[in-house]
Each structure stands twice: as structure tokens, then as C-alpha cells.
Write a protein that holds these residues in place. Structure first.
Motif, short mmCIF file in Angstrom:
data_model
loop_
_atom_site.label_atom_id
_atom_site.label_comp_id
_atom_site.label_asym_id
_atom_site.label_seq_id
_atom_site.Cartn_x
_atom_site.Cartn_y
_atom_site.Cartn_z
N HIS A 183 0.83 -1.20 0.00
CA HIS A 183 0.00 0.00 0.00
C HIS A 183 0.87 1.26 0.00
CE1 HIS A 183 -3.89 -2.03 0.82
NE2 HIS A 183 -3.12 -2.93 1.42
N TYR A 184 0.27 2.37 -0.37
CA TYR A 184 0.99 3.64 -0.32
C TYR A 184 1.30 4.02 1.12
CZ TYR A 184 0.50 4.81 -5.25
OH TYR A 184 0.61 4.82 -6.62
N VAL A 185 2.49 4.59 1.31
CA VAL A 185 2.90 5.11 2.61
C VAL A 185 3.00 6.63 2.47
CG1 VAL A 185 4.69 5.15 4.39
CG2 VAL A 185 4.15 3.02 3.20
N ILE A 186 2.23 7.34 3.28
CA ILE A 186 2.19 8.80 3.20
C ILE A 186 2.95 9.39 4.38
CG2 ILE A 186 0.70 10.84 3.24
CD1 ILE A 186 -1.45 9.28 1.89
N MET A 187 3.82 10.34 4.08
CA MET A 187 4.53 11.10 5.10
C MET A 187 4.35 12.57 4.80
SD MET A 187 7.95 8.72 5.27
CE MET A 187 7.59 7.64 3.89
N LYS A 188 4.28 13.38 5.83
CA LYS A 188 3.96 14.78 5.61
C LYS A 188 5.20 15.68 5.64
CE LYS A 188 3.21 16.24 10.40
NZ LYS A 188 2.38 17.01 11.32
N GLU A 247 7.79 16.52 3.85
CA GLU A 247 9.16 16.15 3.53
C GLU A 247 9.15 15.31 2.27
OE1 GLU A 247 11.07 13.43 6.13
OE2 GLU A 247 9.26 12.29 6.55
N TYR A 248 10.17 15.51 1.46
CA TYR A 248 10.33 14.66 0.28
C TYR A 248 11.41 13.60 0.52
CZ TYR A 248 14.45 17.64 -0.41
OH TYR A 248 15.64 18.30 -0.24
N GLN A 249 12.22 13.78 1.57
CA GLN A 249 13.39 12.93 1.78
C GLN A 249 13.01 11.48 2.12
OE1 GLN A 249 12.78 15.87 3.29
NE2 GLN A 249 14.58 17.19 3.26
N ASN A 250 12.26 11.30 3.19
CA ASN A 250 11.96 9.94 3.64
C ASN A 250 11.01 9.18 2.71
OD1 ASN A 250 13.67 9.94 5.91
ND2 ASN A 250 12.17 11.08 7.09
N PRO A 251 10.01 9.83 2.11
CA PRO A 251 9.24 9.10 1.10
C PRO A 251 10.12 8.61 -0.06
CG PRO A 251 8.06 11.06 1.79
CD PRO A 251 9.41 11.14 2.42
N SER A 252 11.12 9.42 -0.43
CA SER A 252 12.03 9.02 -1.50
C SER A 252 12.88 7.84 -1.08
CB SER A 252 12.92 10.20 -1.90
OG SER A 252 12.16 11.30 -2.35
N LYS A 253 13.35 7.87 0.17
CA LYS A 253 14.15 6.75 0.66
C LYS A 253 13.31 5.47 0.71
CE LYS A 253 18.03 8.65 3.05
NZ LYS A 253 19.01 8.28 4.06
N TYR A 254 12.08 5.60 1.12
CA TYR A 254 11.21 4.43 1.15
C TYR A 254 11.05 3.87 -0.26
CZ TYR A 254 7.23 1.41 2.03
OH TYR A 254 6.41 0.31 2.11
N TYR A 304 14.49 2.05 -1.26
CA TYR A 304 14.82 0.82 -0.55
C TYR A 304 13.75 -0.26 -0.66
CZ TYR A 304 19.12 2.80 1.15
OH TYR A 304 20.39 3.33 1.19
N THR A 305 12.58 0.09 -1.19
CA THR A 305 11.59 -0.93 -1.52
C THR A 305 11.51 -1.13 -3.03
OG1 THR A 305 9.80 0.72 -1.54
CG2 THR A 305 10.21 -0.46 0.53
N ASN A 306 12.34 -0.37 -3.76
CA ASN A 306 12.35 -0.42 -5.23
C ASN A 306 10.93 -0.31 -5.78
OD1 ASN A 306 13.41 -0.54 -7.78
ND2 ASN A 306 13.68 -2.76 -7.81
N SER A 307 10.25 0.71 -5.31
CA SER A 307 8.86 0.92 -5.70
C SER A 307 8.61 2.42 -5.79
CB SER A 307 7.91 0.31 -4.65
OG SER A 307 7.93 1.08 -3.45
N LEU A 308 7.39 2.77 -6.09
CA LEU A 308 6.98 4.18 -6.07
C LEU A 308 5.79 4.33 -5.13
CD1 LEU A 308 7.27 4.99 -9.90
CD2 LEU A 308 8.85 5.63 -8.08
N LYS A 309 5.90 3.70 -3.96
CA LYS A 309 4.79 3.68 -3.00
C LYS A 309 5.00 4.63 -1.82
CE LYS A 309 2.05 0.96 -5.15
NZ LYS A 309 1.41 -0.21 -4.60
N GLY A 310 6.06 5.41 -1.84
CA GLY A 310 6.23 6.45 -0.83
C GLY A 310 5.71 7.77 -1.37
N PHE A 311 4.91 8.46 -0.58
CA PHE A 311 4.30 9.71 -1.06
C PHE A 311 4.48 10.81 -0.04
CE2 PHE A 311 0.50 12.51 -1.31
CZ PHE A 311 0.81 13.12 -2.51
N ALA A 312 4.87 12.00 -0.50
CA ALA A 312 5.05 13.16 0.38
C ALA A 312 3.80 14.03 0.32
CB ALA A 312 6.28 13.97 -0.05
N TYR A 313 3.12 14.12 1.44
CA TYR A 313 1.96 15.02 1.53
C TYR A 313 2.48 16.39 1.98
CZ TYR A 313 -2.56 16.96 2.85
OH TYR A 313 -3.67 17.77 2.95
N ASP A 314 2.54 17.32 1.05
CA ASP A 314 3.06 18.66 1.36
C ASP A 314 1.91 19.53 1.89
OD1 ASP A 314 5.56 17.88 0.41
OD2 ASP A 314 5.02 18.38 -1.64
N SER A 315 1.95 19.77 3.17
CA SER A 315 0.84 20.47 3.81
C SER A 315 0.94 21.98 3.61
CB SER A 315 0.81 20.16 5.31
OG SER A 315 1.77 20.94 6.00
#
Length: 575
Positions: free
Chosen positions: A373-378, A380-387, A390-401
């Protein structure tokens, strides 16, 4: 005659051999660091760029994505992502050596000076836009030196392609092109020069078209968002100190002194001088309004070191104290790099270096909770990109508030795909009723499921005015045009919604959020908007009682998220 030729060949081999050994060690050290050190947050961000190839991105042109994509295609790990960077670094140093041979520069001093510049070490393995910028800058100097020796249409074409590659690497490349022309206005008399200009521009047109279709985000970010600030006397001092550090902690002062006291004897040396001085002065002047990042001057260190080396040869300067100092400088830098490889605890706890450690395990721990599933973090672009990496996917998403700035995640179609799906929300703060899990890797993290997610991060809200003047407490109707950029129909109704929507006006006084005013109930009865469609809405705003100059923007918010920034800033003056 054969004997003389053989002696010359042997002498040349002996002259080059120390440099060849140096480049071999340089490459091996970069391979070691690239393989063992986890990706920095920015590198992971640019890796996502490489998976979403385009003619441009919000911050930068796309060359770094090309570099990463080539290596990552061969092998998906840290070394793969950095492979072209480290190879281009070695080639760049070798080309510098070739350029300096006509000035009979000492191999010993070349090794001590080029190997002693800290910023060359950093971008010897770090996959950011500065790496291709450095490579193409050196390549430009290499062919420009030959172009000065003789006018050539072939060289003009090569320089045109390289100039375009410079611009596709980082916008700072325009400084090198501009200062090179400034150092030699006689280029304007060469017909082939105009071929270089036309070809470079033609090759760069696709990026300009991309900028146009995306409302010039790079111009807005670099000239307005990043440059917004004000004069601070410490900026200039920080800049000078940083340049002395990245130029080599023990020898940079000597490099600057020798470079700028070199006797200019030809057009190429004048090009080096104007570029070195021009870039350093340009960014120093920028400190009058913004805190300049130290690595912006990367392309100035190439001509700086070349001039310093030429100066040593001109004056036959060969003191033993400098040899020892330069040797100690290299030992200091290499020792620090090896400490990074070893991963000592005091380095992992450093705020600037912590990004290199622990995120491989962090991504595994998060993936164990979230699955596919998608993982949303608010914010920041850094940790979604790392996710993602390291999962070789595009399932990390940065919610820019509404409290953050725009990033490339606001432009990618990630958000489109997560609508009305179950997503995993990861945050460093507990959220009542949402966060049910905790992850103790690289710090304390809290996570939980958001079912039937609903967000409006891409909705475009444009006001008919960009400045408003009102009396305290006065009500004003602001005419808004709301555009749907999604490939599906959207609506703002809360009827039967799991996560009700609140459309709000946010007013900032300085850095403080002064007020939040919700839209009237009629907003939620607006008709659905088809893809690319628009609706008009009159928002009734009540001016704050406190007089002052406010920044106003509009935000779409759905729980548990904090709301996105959906409009540009409107200046509200209450008097």
C-alpha cells in the motif's frame, strides 16, 4: 631518431604514471564509499526522478536522473545509483590533467591539489545534479581549450552539445557559459560560435517547453521561493568560511591566493580566471539577500585549482612545507571518508550525516507494516524518496501540507493513484485515532491506516486579485477560479464522506498562522468538476481585527491530514 622518440615516450609514461595511480586509487575509494554508504535523502529523491523521467523537474533539469537511471538499470543498489557519477568524476580529473599538460604542471602538485579539494571528494560519489554539472564543466573547458587553438565547425558542434548538457545538469551552467564569453568577446567574430549558441538553445528547447507547460516552477522556486529572505550579515561570513572548508580545510587559503595571483598569458587562462572570480563573486553577492549553499560554487573550484597549479609552475614554487601541508590535508579528508564508511556512532548522530545510516532497515520495518500500500509522510520529500528506493517501488508519497513548500511530489501522479484506497500514514507524532503502530528505527515513528483516503493536493485555486486592502473586521468577497488537474472527476461534497473536506483561508502574519477561516456551506454544494474543468466561487473573507500585512492562501483539508496549499500567496493589508 628512433632512440629520441623512444626516450620521449618513456618520459611521457613516467610523467603520467603517478597520475594514473592516483586516479585508480580515487576510483577505488569512490567505489568503496558508493557501495557501503546508504543513499543520502537528496540522492533518493533524484532516484525517484529517474523512475519518472521527464524533460524537467520542479527544482532541477533532468541530467541527474539520466546518470542515475543508467547505473540503476545495471544494478539496483547504492553503487548502481552512483555508478555514472563516480566514473564521470574520474574522467573529469583526467581531463583536467590533460588540459594542464601544456603548462608542464607537476604531477605531484596535481595529485596533492586535486585530491585535496573536499568538494571534489563529495561529488566523486554523490549522485546529485552537481555531479553531471562538474563533469560537463570540465568537458566544456577541455574542448574550449582546443577551440581556442583553432576555429572548427566540428568543435563548435561539440561545444554546443556540451553547453546544452551543462544546462540540463543544473541552471548554474549558464554562469560558466556567460563568463567564458565575457572572458573572450572575440568569439563574437567567429561564425562557428553562433552555431554553438543556436545548437545549445535548440537542444534545450524541450526543457523550456516543459517549464512553460508547468508554469515555470524552476523560475518561481529559484528566483522567488528560495531567494525570499533578507539581508543578514552572517550570510557573507558563513559563505566565506564554507568556501575555505570545501576548498580543502588546510590548503584552500593557498589555492585562492595562488590562483588569483597567476600571470595570465593566454585566452584559456583568462577564461579560467574570469570563471573562477565570476562564480565566487556572483554567489557572494547573493548572500546579500539569501543564505547561499556552499556547494553552489562547485564549478569555480576547477579553474581555481588549475590556476593555482599553473602559478606554481610559473614561479617554480616547490616548498617542502607546502608538500607536507597538502599531504596532511589529503590524509585528513580520506580519514574522514573512511570514518563514514565505518559508520562510527558519533557520525550517525550528526544531523547532517544521519541520513546516510539506518534507512535500509527503516524501509523494511515500514514495508512490513504497510505491505504494497501507499505510505504517506507529511512535509518532507526525503523519507518518502528513501522508502521508494529501498523498496524499489513508487509507493512512498510526500503530503506537502499548508505549512510546507511545493515539491516534485505535488507534480507527479502518485496522489491520483491513492484516492479512495487504504493508505498507511507514517508520522513522527502520535495522532489520536489514527496511529496504532510504532517503529523504532532511525528514531521514533508512528503509523496507522487511513481507509478510503481523500486528498486534494493538486487542486488549483486562483484568485482574481493578488493584493487586497481592507479595514479591520471588513468582509470582502474574493472571486476564485478552481481547476481540476486530475484525470478524473472530483467533487467537494461531504455527503456520506468518510473524511469530510474543509476548504479554508489561511492568514499568516509574518511566520505565524494568525487565522483560519472556513468556506461557507454553499461551497460544498458546488457541482462536480470534470478533468481539466473549472468552477467559480466567491469566498467571503473577514479581515483580521489586528492591523498589518498578511499572507493569504487557500487550502483544502481532509482528516487526518493538515491541508494542502492550493493557491498562490495573496497580499492582504489590514489598515
Amino acid at each position: 631518431m628512433q632512440h629520441a622518440t623512444l626516450n620521449n615516450t618513456q618520459a611521457q609514461v613516467k610523467y603520467n604514471r603517478p597520475v594514473v595511480y592516483f586516479l585508480l586509487l580515487w576510483t577505488l575509494l569512490n567505489i568503496l564509499q558508493a557501495y557501503t554508504l546508504e543513499l543520502h535523502a537528496d540522492e533518493a529523491y533524484y532516484w525517484v526522478f529517474s523512475r519518472m523521467m521527464d524533460w524537467g523537474f520542479y527544482y532541477h533539469p533532468p541530467m541527474v536522473a539520466v546518470f542515475i537511471r543508467i547505473g540503476d538499470t545495471l544494478v539496483h543498489n547504492e553503487l548502481g545509483a552512483r555508478l555514472i557519477t563516480l566514473l564521470s568524476s574520474t574522467l573529469a580529473l583526467y581531463l583536467v590533467w590533460l588540459m594542464l599538460q601544456r603548462y608542464a604542471v607537476s604531477a605531484k602538485w596535481f595529485i596533492l591539489f586535486m585530491g585535496g579539494v573536499l568538494i571534489f571528494h563529495v561529488y566523486g560519489f554523490t549522485a546529485t545534479p552537481d555531479a553531471p554539472l562538474l563533469f560537463f564543466a570540465v568537458l566544456f573547458y577541455f574542448f574550449y581549450q582546443q577551440y581556442l587553438d583553432g576555429d572548427s565547425w566540428v568543435l563548435a558542434i561539440i561545444l554546443g552539445v556540451i553547453a546544452a548538457c551543462l544546462l540540463y545538469s543544473k541552471y548554474h551552467g549558464i554562469l560558466l557559459i556567460g563568463f567564458t564569453l565575457l572572458s573572450n568577446l572575440k568569439l563574437l567574430k567567429r561564425g562557428s560560435f553562433y552555431l554553438t549558441v543556436v545548437l545549445a538553445f535548440a537542444l534545450f528547447v524541450p526543457h523550456l517547453i516543459w517549464q512553460y507547460h508547468h508554469n515555470f516552477p524552476a523560475v518561481n522556486f529559484n528566483l522567488f521561493e528560495r531567494s525570499s529572505g533578507g539581508f543578514d550579515i552572517t550570510y557573507g561570513f558563513n559563505y566565506i568560511g564554507a568556501q575555505l572548508l570545501i576548498g580543502g580545510p588546510l590548503i584552500s587559503w593557498f589555492l585562492f591566493y595562488k590562483a588569483f595571483t597567476t600571470k595570465i598569458k593566454d585566452a584559456f587562462m583568462r577564461c579560467l580566471m574570469v570563471n573562477a572570480a565570476g562564480v565566487f563573486i556572483f554567489f557572494y553577492l547573493n548572500t546579500l539577500k539569501v543564505d547561499v549553499q556552499p556547494h553552489y560554487t562547485l564549478i569555480a573550484f576547477v579553474p581555481l585549482v588549475m590556476l593555482a597549479l599553473i602559478n606554481l609552475k610559473q614561479r617554480e614554487f616547490n616548498p617542502i612545507w607546502l608538500y607536507r601541508l597538502a599531504g596532511a590535508n589529503i590524509i585528513l579528508i580520506v580519514a574522514f571518508r573512511l570514518c563514514l564508511v565505518a559508520g562510527f556512532s558519533f557520525l550517525k548522530e550528526n544531523g547532517q550525516l544521519a541520513s546516510y545510516y539506518g534507512f535500509r532497515d527503516w524501509a523494511k520495518a515500514v514495508h512490513a507494516k504497510a505491505g504494497d500500500h501507499y505510505v504517506i509522510m507529511k512535509d518532507e520529500y526525503q523519507n518518502p524518496s528513501k522508502y521508494c528506493f529501498y523498496t524499489n517501488s513508487l509507493k512512498g508519497f510526500a503530503y506537502d501540507s499548508r505549512y510546507y513548500r511545493t515539491t516534485q511530489f505535488d507534480m507527479w501522479p502518485f496522489e491520483d493513484s491513492l484516492q479512495h484506497t487504504n493508505v498507511y500514514y507514517l508520522t513522527q507524532d502520535k495522532i489520536h485515532g489514527v496511529t496504532t503502530d510504532s517503529i523504532d528505527v532511525t528514531g521514533k515513528w508512528y503509523g496507522g491506516w487511513v481507509n478510503n483516503a481523500r486528498t486534494y493536493q493538486k487542486v488549483i485555486c486562483k484568485a482574481a486579485v493578488d493584493t487586497i486592502t481592507a479595514a479591520p473586521g471588513q468582509q470582502q468577497a474574493i472571486d476564485l477560479t478552481i481547476t481540476n488537474p486530475y484525470p478524473f472527476t472530483i467533487d467537494f461534497s461531504n455527503k456520506g464522506a468518510v473524511h469530510p473536506l474543509a476548504m479554508e483561508a489561511c492568514l499568516y502574519l509574518g511566520d505565524d498562522l494568525a487565522a483560519v477561516q472556513p468556506a461557507a456551506n454553499d461551497f460544498y454544494n458546488l457541482p462536480p468538476i470534470k478533468p481539466g474543468g473549472q468552477v467559480r466561487y466567491a469566498f467571503t473573507l473577514k479581515a483580521p481585527v489586528k492591523k498589518g500585512s498578511y499572507a493569504l492562501f487557500f487550502s483544502w483539508r481532509t482528516e487526518p491530514f493538515e491541508g494542502s496549499r492550493n493557491s498562490t500567496i495573496i497580499k492582504l493589508t489590514v489598515k
